[in-house]
Design a protein around this motif. Structure first.
Motif, mmCIF file in Angstrom:
data_model
loop_
_atom_site.group_PDB
_atom_site.id
_atom_site.type_symbol
_atom_site.label_atom_id
_atom_site.label_comp_id
_atom_site.label_asym_id
_atom_site.label_seq_id
_atom_site.Cartn_x
_atom_site.Cartn_y
_atom_site.Cartn_z
ATOM 1 N N ALA A 1 4.615 11.359 6.660
ATOM 2 C CA ALA A 1 4.133 10.952 5.335
ATOM 3 C C ALA A 1 5.030 9.849 4.796
ATOM 4 N N HIS A 2 4.433 9.028 3.942
ATOM 5 C CA HIS A 2 5.153 7.911 3.345
ATOM 6 C C HIS A 2 4.795 7.846 1.861
ATOM 7 N N ILE A 3 5.815 7.821 1.012
ATOM 8 C CA ILE A 3 5.606 7.634 -0.429
ATOM 9 C C ILE A 3 6.279 6.327 -0.818
ATOM 10 N N ALA A 4 5.515 5.430 -1.432
ATOM 11 C CA ALA A 4 6.055 4.137 -1.857
ATOM 12 C C ALA A 4 5.908 3.998 -3.368
ATOM 13 N N LEU A 5 6.978 3.583 -4.028
ATOM 14 C CA LEU A 5 6.931 3.320 -5.464
ATOM 15 C C LEU A 5 6.232 1.978 -5.687
ATOM 16 N N LEU A 6 5.104 1.995 -6.392
ATOM 17 C CA LEU A 6 4.367 0.767 -6.676
ATOM 18 C C LEU A 6 4.780 0.141 -8.001
ATOM 19 N N GLU A 7 5.047 0.982 -8.986
ATOM 20 C CA GLU A 7 5.407 0.481 -10.315
ATOM 21 C C GLU A 7 6.262 1.513 -11.035
ATOM 22 N N ARG A 8 7.348 1.056 -11.589
ATOM 23 C CA ARG A 8 8.215 1.941 -12.369
ATOM 24 C C ARG A 8 7.608 2.173 -13.751
ATOM 25 N N ALA A 9 7.885 3.336 -14.306
ATOM 26 C CA ALA A 9 7.486 3.646 -15.675
ATOM 27 C C ALA A 9 8.667 4.333 -16.338
#
Length: 225
Positions: free
Chosen positions: A130-138
Motif C-alpha cells: 500500500a502507498h499513502i501520499a500526501l496531496l495537500e496539507r491542511a
C-alpha cells in the motif's frame, strides 16, 4: 540421461535455493517483529503510533496487489490516521498481520506484506502493498482562546455590611460603605486571591479544551479583613 533428469539437474538447485531464501526471509521478518528497536517491520496495531505523515490534509491511498496491479485507490480528506485506517482495514481483511515499512515520511508511507504469498492459484490478486501520499496539507484550526469572566468578590465588614468589589480593583484602597472603616486588602490577601483566580482560569481552560462550552468554576477564599 533423459530430459527430466537434465531438467532437475539444472533447475533443482535453483528451486531449493528459492525455498531456503523464502524460509530465511520469513525467519528474518519474525526476528525483526520481535525486536523493539526495529521500526522496519511492525504489526498492524503498531503502525498508528509510528506514522510520520503530516497529521491533517488530503491523501491518496493506493492498495496494490502482489501482481503489481492496483487493487483499490481513493482519496481521503481528514487526518493521516484516517488514511492509514483505510489501509489497515484492507490488510486485516486480507489476513495480513504485519508489514514491512519501505518509506515513512511526512509526505509518504509505503508498506508491504512481509513476504510474497505463493499459496493458491490466484496469489497475484492478493493484497501485497500500500502507498499513502500526501496531496495537500491542511493546517488544523487553532483553538480559539475562550473569554473568562470573574465575578465581583464579596466582602463582609466587622459591622456586618456587605460589599462587592470588581476583581480588577481588589488591590485598590477601600472603606466599608456603612461604617467607613478601612477595608483595604493586604498584599498577601491580594496575592492569595490572584493565585486562586489563576488556578480557576487554568481549570476552566482545561475543561474547555476537553469539550465543555459552559463552564463555572468557584474558589472560596477567606481573608482576615
Amino acid at each position: 540421461m533423459d530430459a527430466d533428469t537434465i531438467e532437475w539437474i539444472i533447475f533443482g538447485p535453483l528451486i531449493v535455493g528459492m525455498l531456503i531464501f523464502s524460509w530465511w526471509a520469513m525467519e528474518e521478518s519474525h526476528r525483526r517483529l520481535d525486536d523493539p528497536n526495529d521500526d522496519r517491520t511492525l504489526y498492524l496495531d503498531q503502525l498508528p503510533g509510528k506514522l510520520a505523515l503530516f497529521p491533517t490534509g488530503t491523501y491518496r491511498v493506493t492498495v496494490i496487489r502482489q501482481s503489481g496491479n492496483v487493487h483499490a485507490e481513493h482519496i481521503v480528506t481528514g487526518t493521516a490516521q484516517d488514511a492509514l485506517a483505510a489501509v489497515l482495514a484492507t490488510f486485516r481483511r486480507a489476513k495480513i498481520p504485519a508489514v514491512h515499512i519501505g518509506t515513512n515520511t511526512e509526505t509518504e508511507l509505503r508498506i508491504g506484506r512481509l513476504y510474497h504469498d505463493h499459496r493458491g492459484r490466484k496469489e497475484g490478486k492478493k493484497v501485497g502493498s500500500a502507498h499513502i501520499a500526501l496531496l495537500e496539507r491542511a493546517e488544523a484550526p487553532a483553538l480559539a482562546e475562550p473569554s473568562f469572566t470573574i465575578q465581583p468578590l464579596g466582602f463582609t465588614c466587622d459591622c456586618g455590611a456587605r460589599a462587592e468589589v470588581p476583581f480588577a480593583e481588589i488591590a485598590e484602597p477601600r472603606a466599608c460603605p456603612e461604617c467607613g472603616v478601612d477595608a483595604t486588602l493586604t498584599p498577601d490577601e491580594v496575592a492569595q486571591i490572584e493565585a486562586a483566580a489563576e488556578e480557576a482560569r487554568a481549570e476552566a481552560l482545561e475543561r474547555f479544551r476537553a469539550g465543555e462550552t459552559t463552564i463555572h468554576v468557584e474558589r472560596k477564599i477567606t481573608t482576615e479583613d
